[in-house]
Design a protein around this motif. Structure first.
Motif, PDB file in Angstrom:
ATOM      1  N   VAL A 114       0.860  -1.179   0.000  1.00 55.46           N
ATOM      2  CA  VAL A 114       0.000   0.000   0.000  1.00 55.46           C
ATOM      3  C   VAL A 114       0.898   1.232   0.000  1.00 55.46           C
ATOM      4  CG1 VAL A 114      -1.848   1.247   1.161  1.00 55.46           C
ATOM      5  CG2 VAL A 114      -1.781  -1.252   1.278  1.00 55.46           C
ATOM      6  N   LEU A 125      -5.667   3.090   8.047  1.00 55.41           N
ATOM      7  CA  LEU A 125      -5.557   1.667   7.735  1.00 55.41           C
ATOM      8  C   LEU A 125      -4.980   0.905   8.933  1.00 55.41           C
ATOM      9  CD1 LEU A 125      -4.324   0.331   4.309  1.00 55.41           C
ATOM     10  CD2 LEU A 125      -3.950  -0.931   6.405  1.00 55.41           C
ATOM     11  N   TRP A 130     -12.030   1.283   8.778  1.00 53.00           N
ATOM     12  CA  TRP A 130     -12.315   0.991   7.384  1.00 53.00           C
ATOM     13  C   TRP A 130     -13.327   1.967   6.778  1.00 53.00           C
ATOM     14  CZ3 TRP A 130      -8.380  -1.706   6.465  1.00 53.00           C
ATOM     15  CH2 TRP A 130      -7.928  -2.694   7.353  1.00 53.00           C
ATOM     16  N   PHE A 147      -2.647   0.351  -4.468  1.00 48.51           N
ATOM     17  CA  PHE A 147      -2.612  -0.983  -3.865  1.00 48.51           C
ATOM     18  C   PHE A 147      -2.025  -1.952  -4.890  1.00 48.51           C
ATOM     19  CE2 PHE A 147      -5.988   1.556  -2.123  1.00 48.51           C
ATOM     20  CZ  PHE A 147      -5.915   1.343  -0.748  1.00 48.51           C
ATOM     21  N   THR A 166      -8.686 -11.466   2.677  1.00 48.26           N
ATOM     22  CA  THR A 166      -7.792 -10.538   3.372  1.00 48.26           C
ATOM     23  C   THR A 166      -6.363 -10.704   2.884  1.00 48.26           C
ATOM     24  OG1 THR A 166      -9.186 -10.583   5.356  1.00 48.26           O
ATOM     25  CG2 THR A 166      -6.925  -9.817   5.639  1.00 48.26           C
ATOM     26  N   ALA A 169      -0.483  -6.591   4.373  1.00 42.44           N
ATOM     27  CA  ALA A 169       0.081  -5.416   3.728  1.00 42.44           C
ATOM     28  C   ALA A 169       1.382  -4.942   4.349  1.00 42.44           C
ATOM     29  CB  ALA A 169      -0.930  -4.274   3.752  1.00 42.44           C
ATOM     30  N   GLN A 210       0.152  -5.778   8.010  1.00 41.87           N
ATOM     31  CA  GLN A 210      -1.134  -5.157   8.310  1.00 41.87           C
ATOM     32  C   GLN A 210      -2.255  -5.874   7.553  1.00 41.87           C
ATOM     33  OE1 GLN A 210      -1.938  -2.483  10.315  1.00 41.87           O
ATOM     34  NE2 GLN A 210      -4.081  -2.873   9.801  1.00 41.87           N
ATOM     35  N   LEU A 212      -5.586  -6.393   5.550  1.00 43.26           N
ATOM     36  CA  LEU A 212      -6.331  -5.488   4.670  1.00 43.26           C
ATOM     37  C   LEU A 212      -7.432  -6.271   3.950  1.00 43.26           C
ATOM     38  CD1 LEU A 212      -6.822  -2.852   3.140  1.00 43.26           C
ATOM     39  CD2 LEU A 212      -4.976  -3.477   1.588  1.00 43.26           C
ATOM     40  N   ILE A 217     -11.197  -2.298  -0.896  1.00 41.01           N
ATOM     41  CA  ILE A 217     -10.465  -1.353  -1.737  1.00 41.01           C
ATOM     42  C   ILE A 217     -11.416  -0.810  -2.806  1.00 41.01           C
ATOM     43  CG2 ILE A 217      -8.543  -1.085  -3.342  1.00 41.01           C
ATOM     44  CD1 ILE A 217      -7.194  -3.454  -1.889  1.00 41.01           C
TER      45      ILE A 217
END
Length: 243
Positions: A114, A125, A130, A147, A166, A169, A210, A212, A217
């Motif tokens: 990211v 983030l 979110w 991304f 998921t 990141a 992380q 995500l 997105i």
């Protein structure tokens, strides 16, 4: 992936990928060429085979391994750095697999990079906010964030996306020049960035990555055009909180 997919049949054709790698060679630091070969029955460990022979075992007709080969073509320096870290973490021989290799595998399989020219967006983030990020700051996300999917398992999952998909990141603050790069230039820049990350010892634990939710997105699914989409706390979880 479009650059490579445009040159391949619409199916996981490993022979075609191997031929593509001959046209666009990937060279290891010792000059050895990376090649994609069928699985071997000689007992050599997957990562050790890459180090010793340059061979990446690739199962015929397998989407997972097909995308892995395409990630090698797209991000060769990062893949080489991850493979080297795996081999380094395997010493001494017989050592029990630890958190470092788990983290490397998580990113290799499910990683995403990211990039953002607005640090506050990365903070949202990290804080698992979110709705604030993807709904309230949606225009900023579209303008100032990018991304870049790395994990081959994530590419495979995007063939048939599912609720809760998921990625793991790595976050980088960049300037507006990065955000405005053409796709090919950005991929090359991300490749160099990741290679430096892994060469310098980044990501030694799975928790260093992380989480995500990929379907959050903007643009991945039309459902996310509604702000209420992000009220689904099963998919968009509050996550861990750090001091």
């Amino acid at each position: 992936m479009r650059r490579w997919l445009a040159q391949l049949p619409p199916a996981p054709d490993t022979a075609a990928v191997a031929a593509l790698a001959e046209r666009f060679p990937i060279l290891a630091p010792d000059g050895r060429r990376i090649r994609f070969v069928p699985p071997q029955a000689d007992g050599l460990v997957y990562e050790s085979r890459i180090r010793d022979t340059g061979e990446v075992e690739t199962r015929p007709g397998n989407w997972h391994d097909f995308f892995n080969a395409l990630v090698w073509l797209s991000f060769p320096q990062a893949k080489l750095a991850i493979s080297a870290r795996h081999v380094q973490a395997m010493a001494p021989a017989g050592m029990v697999r630890g958190s470092e290799r788990d983290a490397l595998t998580h990113f290799d399989e499910c990683g995403i990079v990211v990039l953002s020219s607005q640090p506050r967006l990365l903070d949202l983030l990290r804080e698992f906010r979110w709705r604030a990020l993807f709904a309230e700051r949606r225009a900023d996300v579209l303008r100032a964030m990018r991304f870049v999917v790395f994990g081959h398992a994530t590419y495979e999952s995007l063939l048939n996306p599912f609720r809760g998909l998921t990625a793991k990141a790595i976050l980088h603050e960049v300037d507006d020049v990065w955000v405005g790069m053409p796709v090919a230039a950005q991929a090359a820049a991300v490749d160099a960035l990741l290679a430096a990350d892994f060469a310098n010892g980044r990501c030694t634990r799975p928790r260093d990555l992380q989480p995500l939710p990929v379907l959050g997105i903007p643009g991945v699914t039309p459902d996310s055009e509604l702000a209420s989409y992000y009220d689904d706390r099963w998919q968009f979880r509050p996550g861990r909180r750090r001091a």
